[in-house]
Design an enzyme around this catalytic site. Sequence first.
Site, PDB file in Angstrom:
ATOM      1  CD  GLU A  90       3.268  -4.228 -14.665  1.00  0.00           C
ATOM      2  OE1 GLU A  90       2.758  -3.231 -15.273  1.00  0.00           O
ATOM      3  OE2 GLU A  90       4.388  -4.000 -14.038  1.00  0.00           O
ATOM      4  CD  GLU A 102       6.151  -1.398 -12.809  1.00  0.00           C
ATOM      5  OE1 GLU A 102       6.386  -1.284 -11.467  1.00  0.00           O
ATOM      6  OE2 GLU A 102       5.246  -1.464 -13.254  1.00  0.00           O
ATOM      7  CD  GLN A 142       0.577  -2.308 -18.684  1.00  0.00           C
ATOM      8  OE1 GLN A 142       0.061  -1.792 -17.805  1.00  0.00           O
ATOM      9  NE2 GLN A 142       0.001  -3.613 -18.912  1.00  0.00           N
ATOM     10  CG  PHE A 143       2.296   3.025 -20.517  1.00  0.00           C
ATOM     11  CD1 PHE A 143       2.039   3.887 -21.398  1.00  0.00           C
ATOM     12  CD2 PHE A 143       1.341   2.237 -19.880  1.00  0.00           C
ATOM     13  CE1 PHE A 143       0.928   3.767 -22.131  1.00  0.00           C
ATOM     14  CE2 PHE A 143       0.118   2.001 -20.542  1.00  0.00           C
ATOM     15  CZ  PHE A 143      -0.148   2.799 -21.488  1.00  0.00           C
ATOM     16  CB  ALA A 144       9.171   4.403 -20.758  1.00  0.00           C
ATOM     17  CG  ASP A 145       5.030   7.328 -18.828  1.00  0.00           C
ATOM     18  OD1 ASP A 145       5.008   8.486 -18.767  1.00  0.00           O
ATOM     19  OD2 ASP A 145       5.149   6.459 -19.727  1.00  0.00           O
ATOM     20  CE1 TYR A 146       2.311   3.824 -15.659  1.00  0.00           C
ATOM     21  CE2 TYR A 146       1.765   1.409 -16.503  1.00  0.00           C
ATOM     22  CZ  TYR A 146       1.416   2.768 -16.217  1.00  0.00           C
ATOM     23  OH  TYR A 146       0.262   3.146 -16.491  1.00  0.00           O
ATOM     24  N   PRO A 156      10.473   1.917 -10.691  1.00  0.00           N
ATOM     25  CG  PRO A 156       8.177   1.262 -10.020  1.00  0.00           C
ATOM     26  CD  PRO A 156       9.098   2.075 -11.026  1.00  0.00           C
ATOM     27  CG  HIS A 171      -0.326   6.486 -19.351  1.00  0.00           C
ATOM     28  ND1 HIS A 171      -0.856   6.998 -18.228  1.00  0.00           N
ATOM     29  CD2 HIS A 171      -0.700   5.095 -19.017  1.00  0.00           C
ATOM     30  CE1 HIS A 171      -1.566   6.201 -17.418  1.00  0.00           C
ATOM     31  NE2 HIS A 171      -1.283   5.072 -17.835  1.00  0.00           N
TER      32      HIS A 171
END
Lengths: 410, 337
Positions: free
Chosen positions: B29, B60, B82-86, B89, B129
């Site tokens: 992304e 993701e 983009q962030f490990a938090d994402y 999925p 984040h």
Amino acid sequence: MSDSIPLSLQVPEPEVRPGGKPDFSGVNIPRAGTVRRPDVDASPADFRDLGYTIIRVLNRDGEAVGPWAGALNDEQALQGLRDMMKVRAFDARMLMAQRQGKTSFYMQCLGEEAISCAFQHALSPGDMNFPTYRQQGLLVAGGYPLVDMMCQIFSNERDPLHGRQLPVMYSSKDHGFFSISGNLGTQYIQAVGWAMASAIKGDTRIAAGWIGDGSTAESDFHAALVFASTYKAPVVLNIVNNQWAISTFQGIARGGSGTFAARGHGFGIPSLRVDGNDYLAVYAVAQWAIERARRNLGPTVVEYVTYRVAAHSTSDDPSAYRPKEESDAWPLGDPIERLKNYLIGKGVWSDDRHAQFAAEVEAEVLAAQKDAEKHGTLHSGGKPSVRDMFEGVYKDMPPHLRRQRQQAGV
Amino acid sequence: MPRMTMIEAIRDAMHVTMAQDPNVVVFGEDVGYFGGVFRCTQGLQQKFGRSRCFDAPINESGIIGAAVGMAAYGLRPCVEIQFADYVYPGYDQIVSEAARLRYRSNGDFTAPLTIRMPTGGGIHGGQTHSQSPEALFTHVSGLKTVVPSNPYDAKGLLIASIEDDDPVIFLEPKRLYNGPFDGHHDRPVTPWAKHPLGDVPEGHYTVPLGKAVVRRPGKAVTVLAYGTMVHVAEAAAEETGIDAEVIDLRTLLPLDLDTITTSVTKTGRCVVVHEATLTSGFGAELCALVQEHCFYSLEKPIARVAGWDTPYPHAQEWDYFPGPKRIGEALINAMEG
């Protein structure tokens, strides 16, 4: 808001449940030969109707008619008949082997043989299928040895996958057959990625993704369609709509969408719907979609309308959720019978030859089974080594796995 | 030798591998034209073209699933989440697909891909984040998990990851992108230019996966850390005056057990630190291994300093973050008795 009525949840139900009279009057089936065939480079917006109808070639009299006819010569059609008969005989033997305790699990594709068998012949060497567990016809039609399939099913000492995978989750790169995961829908987007890689490299190979009607509800289905649409990936996105996802009828996954094929429209992907029990129609549509991919025109969604005649797997009993007579009432008939009648009508096949070939194929499958069983079945004879269980997790075994292998004493 | 931030070092690693191997592709992304929200892929599209570095839809599982297919084809995708938090999925594609492809197909197909993700807190990113999900990956057979703590390692480890034939989870502590961070959030930021590990060689080199390094030699107590916590632990040692030996694990899996046991056998004391939540964190695995292999050398129970078992908070970030004070207290406690 005092005049608001209470909301109610609306849960779709199939027309008929066990004890009821099967009813497919809601399935709108056009006469064979009546659906037009657009050029492969036509604008998708100009043939959106093909996502709502059913492309058919073989009519009730066993004749090949209409603009999608003529894609195969007699020898090719005969090969298709032999492939389908082999798949059916193979399934029957393996079902029996499971009942005899020679393996833990088996999945037939009874009634759906035309789809994978015909599709395989429309591909070229180097192309790659990302199959589900009901496309054994891709391997059989592609000439993969039956005995290797059986060794995988028996998880024996000659299992190409060394006993690591559930029965029927084959893998053969050489035969354009990607390793079956067993998770649903995950491989649809992988097919798109593989196709994108071919385009990135400037190669000429195309990919084919496979998914069932039920699994189109998975997020990965939508991921695949987004990526395929965005990058115009050279991929054919096949949806096998066999009406049943274990006990769940197709309406639960389809929801308010008219057809599964129509899902492609929202992504700007041309979408065709085809009679999945018509070998000639399946081949013609597959050839069309594959040509589109090969000419860099992008992805195509193809929905094969068919019926899962057998249980979902050997762990399933469909009499609990659908009428037993339903498969007989399925209006698109049996793919083997239909192609057989066509070939008899053409004068290149006969009932006698059919019976003779059925016996031959039975003998071939039986011989393969005997050969496979020499190398063991799940609970007896040769087995993959326990030591091998620790291999192949990584390219090189890391220290913690070496320690665990030592602990296991193998 | 050029001075680089961790962002520049990571970018340089991709630049080097893309230049050497036409099979390396980069996508995710915002990574194409714009060069990523942290600028890690800046200039790669311009240099290598849109078919080698491109923007992906916000999906993701699509990014990772497509990368699995590409890797099976023979490419070496290096994708950015983009962030490990994402990543969640895409977790199924990592766990059920990338990690198991080699095993389940008996090597018929493999998935040599690298999944880069900014990880950890310290930037007021709140719960979406700031997470540190490394234990969700070290628990999965078939994955390698890497967490660099400085520009030099980041470049060498990322090149090694991209060149590795197995799937690698590459977690980039985002608080370290622009400078080392010792946990003193109220002090001015130190740039990497002033840190020796901001010296990053040009061209190709690797830091091997599975090798830890002693970042601060000491005799009194062993601190096991990775990522941002390496710097925080070093600060805690300096501030308490305790002669702690700080080990930077660099790769969590495969783990360099020898470096750990050599140190703990010597010191007899061990403190394990990570930003991630405590319960079932990677620290639990470290504690189990240390007691299993060093039990008779231990003078005290192994201590853990970690994020509290809450979602990562916004306003209370510095009460949550295991800073030098908490680690210092653990060191002092480890030395008692």
